[in-house]
Every structure is written in structure tokens, then in C-alpha cells.
Scaffold this motif. Structure first.
Motif, mmCIF file in Angstrom:
data_model
loop_
_atom_site.group_PDB
_atom_site.id
_atom_site.type_symbol
_atom_site.label_atom_id
_atom_site.label_comp_id
_atom_site.label_asym_id
_atom_site.label_seq_id
_atom_site.Cartn_x
_atom_site.Cartn_y
_atom_site.Cartn_z
ATOM 1 N N VAL A 66 34.114 73.402 45.708
ATOM 2 C CA VAL A 66 33.471 74.167 44.641
ATOM 3 C C VAL A 66 32.784 75.395 45.235
ATOM 4 O O VAL A 66 32.809 76.484 44.665
ATOM 5 N N ARG A 67 32.204 75.210 46.430
ATOM 6 C CA ARG A 67 31.500 76.316 47.074
ATOM 7 C C ARG A 67 32.447 77.463 47.408
ATOM 8 O O ARG A 67 32.114 78.630 47.205
ATOM 9 N N THR A 68 33.639 77.153 47.914
ATOM 10 C CA THR A 68 34.509 78.233 48.383
ATOM 11 C C THR A 68 35.367 78.835 47.275
ATOM 12 O O THR A 68 36.008 79.850 47.499
ATOM 13 N N CYS A 69 35.388 78.245 46.104
ATOM 14 C CA CYS A 69 36.236 78.774 45.024
ATOM 15 C C CYS A 69 35.753 80.157 44.591
ATOM 16 O O CYS A 69 34.596 80.310 44.210
ATOM 17 N N PRO A 70 36.630 81.190 44.654
ATOM 18 C CA PRO A 70 36.167 82.533 44.333
ATOM 19 C C PRO A 70 36.052 82.819 42.829
ATOM 20 O O PRO A 70 35.440 83.814 42.453
ATOM 21 N N THR A 71 36.661 82.000 41.989
ATOM 22 C CA THR A 71 36.627 82.319 40.558
ATOM 23 C C THR A 71 35.767 81.356 39.753
ATOM 24 O O THR A 71 35.518 81.593 38.576
ATOM 25 N N GLY A 72 35.337 80.265 40.358
ATOM 26 C CA GLY A 72 34.561 79.285 39.602
ATOM 27 C C GLY A 72 35.444 78.288 38.863
ATOM 28 O O GLY A 72 34.953 77.525 38.026
ATOM 29 N N SER A 74 36.998 75.729 40.257
ATOM 30 C CA SER A 74 36.558 74.421 40.747
ATOM 31 C C SER A 74 35.101 74.230 40.351
ATOM 32 O O SER A 74 34.277 75.099 40.623
ATOM 33 N N ALA A 94 41.794 78.345 48.668
ATOM 34 C CA ALA A 94 40.537 78.208 49.419
ATOM 35 C C ALA A 94 40.004 76.771 49.335
ATOM 36 O O ALA A 94 39.517 76.227 50.328
ATOM 37 N N SER A 98 39.389 73.884 52.248
ATOM 38 C CA SER A 98 38.019 73.426 52.487
ATOM 39 C C SER A 98 37.861 71.915 52.364
ATOM 40 O O SER A 98 36.805 71.389 52.677
#
Lengths: 177, 336
Positions: A66-72, A74, A94, A98
Motif C-alpha cells: 500500500v505504501r509503494t502504490c503510486p496511485t492509491g 492498493s 511496485a 514490495s
């Protein structure tokens, strides 16, 4: 409310019924799986110990995906279930990179897919498909915050382990050993 | 000896038997991003220090190549997406936790700033409107008027005004550019180091290391591009310094791994006797750093060295470094 699972490695026989149930319930494309069986054999002959585990996304408390997801896309939903909004996912990978458990995959339709704890069933008070079909009843699903739930009792009374605790993800699937 | 054998029934495409979710697109993009960061950094740096008269190629032509590299890199990124038509979703949100979100925004800003930079130098870089290709000519004529055979001007008044504004505030633009270039260069490393699931990538030194490598490839390309002997010599010195810093960082990376937890020790072993040893040490360390380093040191000692040789070697080493890191990083994983 914190959903989690306890899986009894002493009862699991590795029949893969959970895998097939998940594929059927969630229309998982052919050749893919959201859950899987891992077998480990440890020791030197003749002193061997075998462990069979049904594995899936650990719906971690600390979620690198969830942290690395660039679009939100996740995100964590109610009860700590980690999900992907398909319409927001661009398929960058991503979250896949991760995840220490490699629990996610690219769906052929162009988004990242994973175990949802069958939240569509859970909403109606049912167990996830994998839990409900297990012929040895080795899996327990429920609210870890409720000390009276079956899963909490199992985690409290049995010796447990989680997978790759050193990755710091705080997994919420506990293996009874 | 106790051994553990793990068998898994999972066989998801691109995930098993070993992760290969990222292919050539990501390392290529990391290379081009680092190269662009290097080119833009030097352009900004020499404006700030007021040495632009000596570094004409860097200031006028470097950013053009940088923008081209960013565009090709973005194209590669787009190809990597499994749902490229949804790429715009990157720009509907800013997620501070996600390095990829940072990267998407920094790339957008860098492209805009370098485009303004190029525009402000376009008349100096290309005084004649010499475009011979038909459709390009038509495309350029939308914003450009040819005054006579030796000069041209912007067609619209506001473009002329904006050009003047950009030229007057050159130092401010240079500062923005230097800051963006550093963020871009560091980001290419942070993108990988943010994944703690991949022991090889999960090292804080990757940010500075990728930045140094990016600056070094940028300097190498400028060294090849420029016709000015002073500029060439300066970049050969800069590159020598950057090579030394890079070797220092790489040594520290491995020292850090070897002094860390089991998975990281194993990650380092892949490069210190394991299956990536030859590829890494031959391409990155020997061909990419040590040989060009020696050649540039010889040049400082007044030997005649054609710059194309160390230049190409540094670019090759920088590219191979990213390809190997991305590939090996995905193979090396947690085992439980």
C-alpha cells in the motif's frame, strides 16, 4: 475489528482444495493462483521434519504494497483487508516488488490481483472460500480483536509463527506449529 | 548439516519460479533518468557558478539531449505498465510514501523546466532556421517565423515575452534545475531501495550511488558531445572524481550487506562469488569504472586518449549497473 487467520500446520495435508476453491470462487484466471501450498522438509535423513502450509496474502499490519502504490489503488479496507481497486491500478508492479511473500500477480486484464479474504463472502457472515472447503478444518478465520473468536483462541493457546517476520510487515496469518 | 527444502505449488506468471515483473524497460528508464539528471545538473551548476561561457555545450545542448532521454525513458515506463491507458492516474494523486509517485511528479516538473530552458537558449543554439524536413518545418512554423535566412523569431508576442523572462531569470531557473536534477538522480536509486522485500535493493546508499552514477554518465556524454578542449578536459576530471566516489559507494554497499542480516549477506554473495559475479565485476567495475578511470588519469598525465573510449565505457557501465541491479534484485528474495 481485525480479520486474520490461523492455519494449523499439524492438520494441513496439502490437498490444495483451498487453492481450487479460491480459483473457482474468485474466477482466478487459468494458470494463476491467489493461494498456494508450500511444503518444507527440514533436517538430515533420517531426522526429517515436514511442514505443510496453505499460504496467501498475509494482510499485513504494516503494508509495503500500500505504501509503494503510486496511485492509491492498493488500500486497506475495514478489518485490515488489503485490496486493489482495479480501475485505479495502472499495473506498474511496485506492489509486486514490495511484497516479501510474492502474494500478488498481474491479472491478464492489466491490473494487479491478490487474495481479498473473500470479503464479499465475509460481508454476509460466511468464511472465505478456502476456509470453508478445507477437508481437515485446519484453517480458522475471524476477528483477532475479539478474544472469544475461534481464531483468537487458537492463536492464544497454540504455539504460532508468522512468515518472514524479519521483513517487518506484521503478518496477520498465524501458523499453528 | 541441517537443510531446508521448500516446494511451492504456486506458479504465477512473472512471479514464479523467480520474480521477473520488471524487464528491460525499468533499468533503461533508470539509466536515461540518471543521464538526464547528470546533464541537467551540470547545465544548472555552470550557470549558478557563472561559468556558462566556458561550458557552452553543457548549457545549450545538454538539456536538449536530457529532455530527449526523459521522453524515451517515459516511453519505456509506459511500455512497462500493464495498463498503459490508465497512466494518467499517476497524476490524480500525490502519495508521499510512494517513490514512484514522487518520480512521476518530478519527471513531469523536470520535463517542463528543461523545455523552458531549451526554449530560452534555442536562438543561441540554432540561430538559423535550417530545418529541411517537410512536416517538421510545418510543425515548427506554428510557433516560429523566419525573419531572413540567418535568423528567426517566435511567432507570438507572449512567447517572446516568456523567452525574455526566462533569460532574465536564468540563475533562478538554474537553481530549480539543479534541485530537480538531484531529486531525479537520487530518486532513480530510491525507487529500488524503498522495497524492503528485495534484500539487494534495500540499501540506503542506493540513492547517492545512483545519483553519482547518473552524474558520471551525464559528464561522460558531455565529454563526448563537446568540441571545446577545455570543456572536454574539465569533464574528464569530473568523471575521474565521480568514478572514485562511485567505487567508494559500491564498496560501502557491499560492506553494509556483509555486516547485515542473513538475507543481505546472501544478496552480497551473489556478487562475491555467486552467479552475478562475472557480469557485475566485468561490466560495471572493470569496463565501466576502472578502465575509464585509468584512461582519464593518463589523460591528466598528458597522454593522448580519444575521449570517446572512456566516454562510451562509462555509459556502458552505468547502463549495465542498472540492468544488473534490477535483474539481480528481483532474483534475490526472502526465503521462509
Amino acid at each position: 475489528m481485525r480479520y486474520g487467520m490461523a492455519i494449523d500446520t499439524k492438520k494441513c495435508v496439502g490437498c490444495s482444495d483451498c487453492v481450487v476453491a479460491c480459483q473457482t470462487e474468485n474466477n482466478v484466471p487459468h494458470g494463476y493462483s491467489r493461494d498456494w501450498i508450500a511444503e518444507t522438509v527440514e533436517g538430515t535423513y533420517p531426522d526429517l521434519a515436514m511442514e505443510i502450509r496453505s499460504e496467501r496474502c498475509n494482510h499485513c499490519d504494516n503494508t509495503p504494497c500500500v505504501r509503494t502504490c503510486p496511485t492509491g489503488a492498493s488500500h486497506v479496507t475495514e478489518g485490515g483487508i488489503v485490496k486493489v481497486t482495479h480501475e485505479e491500478c495502472i499495473g506498474c508492479g511496485a506492489c509486486i516488488e514490495s511484497c516479501p511473500y510474492d502474494a500478488r500477480y498481474f491479472h491478464p486484464d492489466g491490473y494487479v490481483d491478490k487474495c481479498t479474504f473473500c470479503d464479499h463472502r465475509v460481508k454476509n457472515g460466511q468464511d472465505p472460500a478456502c476456509v470453508s472447503v478445507c477437508p481437515t478444518h485446519c484453517m480458522y478465520f475471524g476477528d483477532l480483536d475479539d478474544p472469544n473468536s475461534e481464531v483468537s483462541k487458537k492463536v492464544a493457546t497454540r504455539k504460532t509463527k508468522v512468515l518472514a517476520p524479519e521483513a517487518g510487515t506484521k503478518p496477520q496469518i498465524f501458523y499453528l506449529i | 548439516m541441517r537443510e531446508e527444502l521448500i516446494t511451492s505449488g504456486r506458479m504465477n506468471p512473472l512471479i514464479d519460479p523467480y520474480l521477473n515483473a520488471w524487464h528491460w524497460q525499468i533499468p533503461l528508464y533508470l539509466f536515461l533518468g540518471g543521464l538526464a539528471a547528470g546533464l541537467l545538473f551540470f547545465a544548472g551548476y555552470f550557470i549558478i557558478t557563472g561559468k556558462e561561457s566556458k561550458y557552452q555545450t553543457t548549457v545549450k545542448y545538454g538539456p536538449i539531449v536530457a529532455l530527449g532521454a526523459i521522453i524515451i525513458g517515459l516511453g519505456a515506463l509506459l511500455l512497462d505498465l500493464k495498463h498503459p491507458a490508465y497512466f494518467w492516474q499517476l497524476y490524480t494523486t500525490i502519495r508521499f510514501d510512494s517513490p514512484m509517485s514522487w518520480g512521476a511528479w518530478v519527471l513531469l516538473l523536470t520535463s517542463v523546466v528543461s523545455a523552458v530552458w531549451i526554449g530560452s537558449y534555442l536562438k543561441e543554439a540554432f540561430p538559423k532556421f535550417g530545418c529541411k524536413i517537410g512536416f517538421m518545418r510545418k510543425l515548427l512554423k506554428i510557433v516560429i517565423v523566419e525573419k531572413d535566412t540567418n535568423s528567426w523569431d517566435w511567432k507570438f508576442n507572449w512567447l517572446q515575452k516568456f523567452e525574455k523572462y526566462a533569460q532574465d531569470k536564468r540563475k533562478a531557473w538554474a537553481w530549480v534545475m539543479v534541485v530537480l536534477a538531484v531529486i531525479l538522480g537520487v530518486y532513480t536509486g530510491i525507487l529500488l531501495s524503498a522495497f524492503n522485500a528485495r534484500p539487494l535493493w534495500n540499501s540506503a546508499i542506493l540513492g547517492p550511488l545512483f545519483l553519482t552514477s547518473g552524474l558520471s554518465t551525464g559528464a561522460a556524454l558531455l565529454m563526448i558531445m563537446t568540441k571545446n578542449h577545455i570543456e572536454k578536459l574539465a569533464y574528464s576530471r569530473i568523471d575521474l572524481l565521480l568514478i572514485v566516489i562511485e567505487l567508494f559507494f559500491i564498496t560501502h554497499m557491499f560492506m553494509g550487506f556483509l555486516a547485515s542480516s542473513e538475507v543481505k549477506v546472501e544478496a552480497a554473495q551473489h556478487f562475491l562469488g555467486g552467479d552475478y559475479t562475472v557480469t557485475f565485476w566485468l561490466n560495471v567495475i572493470i569496463l565501466g569504472l576502472i578502465i575509464p578511470g585509468i584512461l582519464e588519469a593518463l589523460e591528466l598525465l598528458k597522454f593522448k586518449i580519444p575521449v570517446i573510449v572512456p566516454g562510451i565505457l562509462i555509459l556502458w557501465g552505468g547502463m549495465m549497473f542498472r540492468f544488473i541491479m534490477v535483474d539481480a534484485g528481483q532474483v534475490i528474495r526472502y526465503l521462509y
